[in-house]
Design a protein around this motif. Structure first.
Motif, PDB file in Angstrom:
ATOM      1  N   ARG A   1       0.862  -1.184   0.000  1.00 36.44           N
ATOM      2  CA  ARG A   1       0.000   0.000   0.000  1.00 36.44           C
ATOM      3  C   ARG A   1       0.893   1.228   0.000  1.00 36.44           C
ATOM      4  NH1 ARG A   1      -3.749  -0.156   4.682  1.00 36.44           N
ATOM      5  NH2 ARG A   1      -1.808   0.036   5.802  1.00 36.44           N
ATOM      6  N   LEU A   2       0.689   2.072  -0.980  1.00 35.37           N
ATOM      7  CA  LEU A   2       1.398   3.338  -1.112  1.00 35.37           C
ATOM      8  C   LEU A   2       0.444   4.445  -0.698  1.00 35.37           C
ATOM      9  CD1 LEU A   2       3.674   5.211  -2.208  1.00 35.37           C
ATOM     10  CD2 LEU A   2       2.660   4.897  -4.478  1.00 35.37           C
ATOM     11  N   THR A   3       0.838   5.229   0.294  1.00 32.33           N
ATOM     12  CA  THR A   3       0.017   6.354   0.736  1.00 32.33           C
ATOM     13  C   THR A   3       0.854   7.618   0.598  1.00 32.33           C
ATOM     14  OG1 THR A   3      -1.079   4.927   2.349  1.00 32.33           O
ATOM     15  CG2 THR A   3      -1.375   7.301   2.617  1.00 32.33           C
ATOM     16  N   ILE A   4       0.298   8.606  -0.076  1.00 34.17           N
ATOM     17  CA  ILE A   4       0.988   9.871  -0.302  1.00 34.17           C
ATOM     18  C   ILE A   4       0.149  10.982   0.302  1.00 34.17           C
ATOM     19  CG2 ILE A   4       1.965  11.422  -2.039  1.00 34.17           C
ATOM     20  CD1 ILE A   4       1.091   8.367  -3.608  1.00 34.17           C
ATOM     21  N   PHE A   5       0.744  11.768   1.195  1.00 29.55           N
ATOM     22  CA  PHE A   5       0.069  12.925   1.783  1.00 29.55           C
ATOM     23  C   PHE A   5       0.637  14.186   1.155  1.00 29.55           C
ATOM     24  CE2 PHE A   5      -0.502   9.749   5.089  1.00 29.55           C
ATOM     25  CZ  PHE A   5      -1.820   9.951   5.459  1.00 29.55           C
ATOM     26  N   VAL A   6      -0.232  15.003   0.593  1.00 27.61           N
ATOM     27  CA  VAL A   6       0.154  16.295   0.012  1.00 27.61           C
ATOM     28  C   VAL A   6      -0.886  17.326   0.430  1.00 27.61           C
ATOM     29  CG1 VAL A   6       1.375  15.308  -1.986  1.00 27.61           C
ATOM     30  CG2 VAL A   6      -1.066  15.822  -2.169  1.00 27.61           C
ATOM     31  N   GLY A   7      -0.623  18.557   0.110  1.00 26.49           N
ATOM     32  CA  GLY A   7      -1.597  19.612   0.358  1.00 26.49           C
ATOM     33  C   GLY A   7      -2.564  19.719  -0.809  1.00 26.49           C
ATOM     34  N   GLU A   8      -3.788  20.048  -0.491  1.00 25.60           N
ATOM     35  CA  GLU A   8      -4.823  20.174  -1.517  1.00 25.60           C
ATOM     36  C   GLU A   8      -4.457  21.208  -2.585  1.00 25.60           C
ATOM     37  OE1 GLU A   8      -9.630  20.449  -1.328  1.00 25.60           O
ATOM     38  OE2 GLU A   8      -8.522  21.786  -0.004  1.00 25.60           O
ATOM     39  N   SER A   9      -3.725  22.230  -2.196  1.00 27.44           N
ATOM     40  CA  SER A   9      -3.385  23.293  -3.145  1.00 27.44           C
ATOM     41  C   SER A   9      -2.056  23.060  -3.866  1.00 27.44           C
ATOM     42  CB  SER A   9      -3.356  24.646  -2.426  1.00 27.44           C
ATOM     43  OG  SER A   9      -2.307  24.677  -1.482  1.00 27.44           O
ATOM     44  N   ASP A  10      -1.367  21.940  -3.602  1.00 26.43           N
ATOM     45  CA  ASP A  10      -0.114  21.643  -4.297  1.00 26.43           C
ATOM     46  C   ASP A  10      -0.405  21.412  -5.776  1.00 26.43           C
ATOM     47  OD1 ASP A  10       0.999  21.774  -1.809  1.00 26.43           O
ATOM     48  OD2 ASP A  10       1.514  19.649  -1.664  1.00 26.43           O
ATOM     49  N   LEU A  11       0.383  22.060  -6.624  1.00 21.95           N
ATOM     50  CA  LEU A  11       0.143  21.993  -8.072  1.00 21.95           C
ATOM     51  C   LEU A  11       1.323  21.401  -8.822  1.00 21.95           C
ATOM     52  CD1 LEU A  11      -1.433  25.528  -8.678  1.00 21.95           C
ATOM     53  CD2 LEU A  11      -2.638  23.347  -8.386  1.00 21.95           C
ATOM     54  N   TRP A  12       1.017  20.792  -9.957  1.00 25.31           N
ATOM     55  CA  TRP A  12       2.000  20.322 -10.916  1.00 25.31           C
ATOM     56  C   TRP A  12       1.539  20.833 -12.277  1.00 25.31           C
ATOM     57  CZ3 TRP A  12       6.685  18.513 -11.438  1.00 25.31           C
ATOM     58  CH2 TRP A  12       7.060  17.942 -12.631  1.00 25.31           C
ATOM     59  N   HIS A  13       2.257  21.815 -12.818  1.00 26.61           N
ATOM     60  CA  HIS A  13       1.886  22.421 -14.100  1.00 26.61           C
ATOM     61  C   HIS A  13       0.411  22.853 -14.119  1.00 26.61           C
ATOM     62  CE1 HIS A  13       5.719  21.471 -16.117  1.00 26.61           C
ATOM     63  NE2 HIS A  13       5.717  20.460 -15.265  1.00 26.61           N
ATOM     64  N   HIS A  14       0.010  23.620 -13.120  1.00 29.34           N
ATOM     65  CA  HIS A  14      -1.332  24.202 -12.995  1.00 29.34           C
ATOM     66  C   HIS A  14      -2.435  23.162 -12.771  1.00 29.34           C
ATOM     67  CE1 HIS A  14       0.591  27.881 -14.258  1.00 29.34           C
ATOM     68  NE2 HIS A  14       1.024  27.276 -15.336  1.00 29.34           N
ATOM     69  N   ARG A  15      -2.070  21.987 -12.328  1.00 27.87           N
ATOM     70  CA  ARG A  15      -3.020  20.894 -12.084  1.00 27.87           C
ATOM     71  C   ARG A  15      -2.740  20.360 -10.675  1.00 27.87           C
ATOM     72  NH1 ARG A  15      -3.131  15.664 -16.118  1.00 27.87           N
ATOM     73  NH2 ARG A  15      -5.016  14.758 -15.295  1.00 27.87           N
ATOM     74  N   PRO A  16      -3.771  19.976  -9.918  1.00 28.43           N
ATOM     75  CA  PRO A  16      -3.508  19.443  -8.573  1.00 28.43           C
ATOM     76  C   PRO A  16      -2.559  18.234  -8.616  1.00 28.43           C
ATOM     77  CG  PRO A  16      -5.853  19.851  -8.857  1.00 28.43           C
ATOM     78  CD  PRO A  16      -5.211  20.023 -10.213  1.00 28.43           C
ATOM     79  N   VAL A  17      -1.611  18.202  -7.697  1.00 23.01           N
ATOM     80  CA  VAL A  17      -0.651  17.096  -7.634  1.00 23.01           C
ATOM     81  C   VAL A  17      -1.383  15.764  -7.475  1.00 23.01           C
ATOM     82  CG1 VAL A  17       1.156  16.040  -6.205  1.00 23.01           C
ATOM     83  CG2 VAL A  17       1.310  18.446  -6.824  1.00 23.01           C
ATOM     84  N   TYR A  18      -2.433  15.741  -6.645  1.00 28.65           N
ATOM     85  CA  TYR A  18      -3.140  14.472  -6.431  1.00 28.65           C
ATOM     86  C   TYR A  18      -3.766  13.966  -7.724  1.00 28.65           C
ATOM     87  CZ  TYR A  18      -7.325  17.442  -5.833  1.00 28.65           C
ATOM     88  OH  TYR A  18      -8.337  18.365  -6.002  1.00 28.65           O
ATOM     89  N   THR A  19      -4.238  14.852  -8.567  1.00 31.22           N
ATOM     90  CA  THR A  19      -4.808  14.446  -9.856  1.00 31.22           C
ATOM     91  C   THR A  19      -3.727  13.867 -10.759  1.00 31.22           C
ATOM     92  OG1 THR A  19      -6.558  16.106  -9.733  1.00 31.22           O
ATOM     93  CG2 THR A  19      -6.014  15.295 -11.926  1.00 31.22           C
ATOM     94  N   GLU A  20      -2.585  14.517 -10.795  1.00 29.90           N
ATOM     95  CA  GLU A  20      -1.470  14.023 -11.616  1.00 29.90           C
ATOM     96  C   GLU A  20      -1.017  12.645 -11.144  1.00 29.90           C
ATOM     97  OE1 GLU A  20       1.306  14.107 -14.747  1.00 29.90           O
ATOM     98  OE2 GLU A  20      -0.450  15.356 -14.365  1.00 29.90           O
ATOM     99  N   ILE A  21      -0.952  12.438  -9.829  1.00 26.89           N
ATOM    100  CA  ILE A  21      -0.547  11.134  -9.297  1.00 26.89           C
ATOM    101  C   ILE A  21      -1.543  10.057  -9.715  1.00 26.89           C
ATOM    102  CG2 ILE A  21      -0.257   9.778  -7.177  1.00 26.89           C
ATOM    103  CD1 ILE A  21       0.931  12.381  -5.919  1.00 26.89           C
ATOM    104  N   VAL A  22      -2.833  10.323  -9.592  1.00 26.16           N
ATOM    105  CA  VAL A  22      -3.858   9.345  -9.971  1.00 26.16           C
ATOM    106  C   VAL A  22      -3.763   9.015 -11.458  1.00 26.16           C
ATOM    107  CG1 VAL A  22      -6.353   8.979 -10.265  1.00 26.16           C
ATOM    108  CG2 VAL A  22      -5.458   9.885  -8.105  1.00 26.16           C
TER     109      VAL A  22
END
Length: 120
Positions: A10-31
């Motif tokens: 199980r991989l669990t990644i905690f980030v901030g909701e406002s963290d961005l990657w190229h103007h896109r949420p980091v969590y969205t990019e990871i998914v």
């Protein structure tokens, strides 16, 4: 469909909701990268309150000014597939926490698949 049963990672990644990657949420990019890598599945969970290395408490309470709530991305798959995915996180997670846990998968089925099998 990915077949998964028994021992997994199980991989669990905690980030901030406002963290961005190229103007896109980091969590969205990871998914999206996890999906492209063929991992078994990924889920994003939004925290209602928390703090990390900065010790700054983030909360959704009405009187709080915080808009950077904690977000957890959880991915479960075979150990070798999860470990092969880790280098992508080096690029994406600038501030956060990445954890690996051994786990055991009891049941993993395609949505609706179990119902179809019972009807046959």
């Amino acid at each position: 469909m990915t077949k998964l049963a028994g021992t997994a990672l199980r991989l669990t990644i905690f980030v901030g909701e406002s963290d961005l990657w190229h103007h896109r949420p980091v969590y969205t990019e990871i998914v999206h990268r996890a999906h492209a890598a063929g991992l078994g599945g990924a889920s994003v969970f939004r925290g209602v309150e928390g703090y990390g290395a900065s010790s700054l408490i983030h909360t959704q309470r009405l009187l709080s000014l915080s808009e950077d709530l904690p977000v957890a991305i959880v991915i479960v798959d075979a150990g070798e597939k999860i470990r092969a995915f880790l280098p992508q996180l080096d690029e994406l997670v600038r501030e956060g926490l990445v954890m690996l846990d051994d786990c055991e998968v009891i049941r993993y089925t395609e949505r609706g698949k179990d119902r179809e099998d019972r009807e046959r």
